[in-house]
Design a protein around this motif. Structure first.
Motif, PDB file in Angstrom:
ATOM      1  N   LEU A   1       0.872  -0.972   0.051  1.00 31.43           N
ATOM      2  CA  LEU A   1       0.087  -0.152   0.011  1.00 31.43           C
ATOM      3  C   LEU A   1       0.962   1.199  -0.105  1.00 31.43           C
ATOM      4  O   LEU A   1       1.626   1.585   0.953  1.00 31.43           O
ATOM      5  CB  LEU A   1      -0.889   0.149   1.286  1.00 31.43           C
ATOM      6  N   ARG A   2       0.876   2.020  -1.090  1.00 28.42           N
ATOM      7  CA  ARG A   2       1.550   3.234  -1.346  1.00 28.42           C
ATOM      8  C   ARG A   2       0.534   4.480  -1.452  1.00 28.42           C
ATOM      9  O   ARG A   2      -0.425   4.381  -2.203  1.00 28.42           O
ATOM     10  CB  ARG A   2       2.371   3.213  -2.331  1.00 28.42           C
ATOM     11  N   ILE A   3       0.796   5.412  -0.733  1.00 27.35           N
ATOM     12  CA  ILE A   3      -0.145   6.517  -0.700  1.00 27.35           C
ATOM     13  C   ILE A   3       0.652   7.888  -1.249  1.00 27.35           C
ATOM     14  O   ILE A   3       1.529   8.268  -0.800  1.00 27.35           O
ATOM     15  CB  ILE A   3      -0.816   6.851   0.381  1.00 27.35           C
ATOM     16  N   THR A   4       0.166   8.701  -2.109  1.00 28.48           N
ATOM     17  CA  THR A   4       0.568   9.388  -2.899  1.00 28.48           C
ATOM     18  C   THR A   4      -0.318  11.079  -2.657  1.00 28.48           C
ATOM     19  O   THR A   4      -1.249  10.776  -3.291  1.00 28.48           O
ATOM     20  CB  THR A   4       1.224   9.356  -4.285  1.00 28.48           C
ATOM     21  N   ILE A   5       0.321  11.914  -2.400  1.00 26.08           N
ATOM     22  CA  ILE A   5      -0.517  13.348  -2.397  1.00 26.08           C
ATOM     23  C   ILE A   5      -0.198  13.885  -3.765  1.00 26.08           C
ATOM     24  O   ILE A   5       1.004  14.256  -4.052  1.00 26.08           O
ATOM     25  CB  ILE A   5      -0.121  14.098  -1.106  1.00 26.08           C
ATOM     26  N   ALA A   6      -1.473  13.937  -4.476  1.00 29.15           N
ATOM     27  CA  ALA A   6      -1.244  14.655  -5.950  1.00 29.15           C
ATOM     28  C   ALA A   6      -2.253  14.708  -6.652  1.00 29.15           C
ATOM     29  O   ALA A   6      -3.352  13.975  -6.183  1.00 29.15           O
ATOM     30  CB  ALA A   6      -0.236  13.509  -6.645  1.00 29.15           C
ATOM     31  N   ASP A   7      -2.489  15.532  -7.426  1.00 28.68           N
ATOM     32  CA  ASP A   7      -3.701  15.521  -8.416  1.00 28.68           C
ATOM     33  C   ASP A   7      -3.721  14.364  -9.102  1.00 28.68           C
ATOM     34  O   ASP A   7      -2.600  14.058 -10.004  1.00 28.68           O
ATOM     35  CB  ASP A   7      -3.524  16.721  -9.353  1.00 28.68           C
ATOM     36  N   ALA A   8      -4.661  13.538  -9.136  1.00 30.25           N
ATOM     37  CA  ALA A   8      -4.725  12.283  -9.916  1.00 30.25           C
ATOM     38  C   ALA A   8      -4.529  12.421 -11.631  1.00 30.25           C
ATOM     39  O   ALA A   8      -4.075  11.542 -12.104  1.00 30.25           O
ATOM     40  CB  ALA A   8      -5.916  11.474  -9.560  1.00 30.25           C
ATOM     41  N   SER A   9      -5.050  13.416 -11.886  1.00 28.25           N
ATOM     42  CA  SER A   9      -4.815  13.775 -13.345  1.00 28.25           C
ATOM     43  C   SER A   9      -3.644  13.981 -13.746  1.00 28.25           C
ATOM     44  O   SER A   9      -3.046  13.365 -14.674  1.00 28.25           O
ATOM     45  CB  SER A   9      -5.922  14.931 -13.718  1.00 28.25           C
ATOM     46  N   ASP A  10      -2.723  14.832 -13.014  1.00 33.78           N
ATOM     47  CA  ASP A  10      -1.486  14.954 -13.184  1.00 33.78           C
ATOM     48  C   ASP A  10      -0.520  13.607 -12.970  1.00 33.78           C
ATOM     49  O   ASP A  10       0.552  13.334 -13.616  1.00 33.78           O
ATOM     50  CB  ASP A  10      -0.927  15.863 -12.381  1.00 33.78           C
ATOM     51  N   TYR A  11      -1.018  12.990 -11.900  1.00 32.20           N
ATOM     52  CA  TYR A  11      -0.184  11.911 -11.606  1.00 32.20           C
ATOM     53  C   TYR A  11      -0.136  10.572 -12.887  1.00 32.20           C
ATOM     54  O   TYR A  11       0.791  10.135 -13.216  1.00 32.20           O
ATOM     55  CB  TYR A  11      -0.893  11.228 -10.307  1.00 32.20           C
ATOM     56  N   LEU A  12      -1.533  10.485 -13.296  1.00 32.61           N
ATOM     57  CA  LEU A  12      -1.789   9.660 -14.242  1.00 32.61           C
ATOM     58  C   LEU A  12      -1.024   9.843 -15.626  1.00 32.61           C
ATOM     59  O   LEU A  12      -0.396   9.047 -16.450  1.00 32.61           O
ATOM     60  CB  LEU A  12      -3.232   9.433 -14.457  1.00 32.61           C
TER      61      LEU A  12
END
Length: 235
Positions: A96-107
């Motif tokens: 389980l990894r958690i990233t703080i980010a805008d998912a649109s930018d992340y993807l």
């Protein structure tokens, strides 16, 4: 006996039955697990969750799909803190990894693919922003494995879901469908990449019964409604 998550508004962003934290309390979260009926053979091994909320899907997969590596992308640190303190979010680990980010930018910048992408991101006013846009769906399609499936939760009360389904079909070359609308007004859209999904109605119901025995997750009613539409579920 149920704890709810709100973002300072009337919209329910998640829920957890305190006595059964690994169960899925809200109907739409159960429908988000419908892809488990579509692929076999230890699937999924990698999951991207867009929007953490009350961590319902994360907890369920952590318990019942221990071999699946989960990546959670959440834009708001306070949501992560709430999930840790009030909704039994498992600790980070290789699973389980958690990233703080805008998912649109992340993807858009992601360098890996996923078996399963779950999209459930809303703000305090029930808006999805770019998470219901064609570029986001195209990036999601590009980051699915040959057995990849996407499930997206949408609200139908304001604008329906036809536009969203059209965008999803445009991104996935027509391979997208809507599950029956939940009593809450939510609807889960499904899309697939790679290998075709083709499950006969009797087999779909058999898989739903097996999943209930294994996890206590009851998708039999949803599977029955889907089976009533066609003798074979294709995606």
């Amino acid at each position: 006996g149920v704890r709810y998550l709100h973002f300072g508004s009337r919209w329910i962003q998640g829920a957890m039955r305190i006595a059964r934290p690994y169960s899925l309390e809200l109907e739409y979260t159960r429908d988000m697990m419908f892809p488990l009926l579509l692929r076999r053979g230890g699937w999924p091994r990698s999951v991207l969750l867009v929007g953490l909320g009350a961590a319902s899907l994360t907890r369920f997969l952590y318990r019942h799909r221990p071999r699946a590596a989960q990546t959670v992308v959440e834009i708001e640190p306070a949501v992560i803190a709430a999930a840790q303190h009030h909704f039994k979010l498992p600790e980070e680990s290789p699973r389980l990894r958690i990233t703080i980010a805008d998912a649109s930018d992340y993807l858009a910048a992601a360098d890996r693919d996923f078996d399963l992408i779950l999209v459930d991101g809303y703000d305090a006013k029930g808006r999805t922003g770019m998470l219901d846009a064609l570029p986001f769906y195209c990036n999601a399609q590009a980051h699915l494995t040959p057995q990849g499936v996407l499930a997206a939760n949408l609200l139908t009360r304001n604008h329906g879901y036809r536009g969203s389904l059209e965008r999803l079909r445009a991104a996935f070359e027509g391979r997208a469908v809507a599950l029956p609308v939940c009593a809450s007004g939510n609807v889960v859209l499904l899309a697939a990449a790679g290998e075709a999904v083709e499950v006969g109605a009797p087999e779909l119901l058999a898989r739903a019964r097996a999943l209930k025995r294994e996890t206590k997750l009851d998708l039999i009613a949803t599977a029955r409604k889907v089976a009533e539409r066609a003798e074979v579920f294709r995606l």
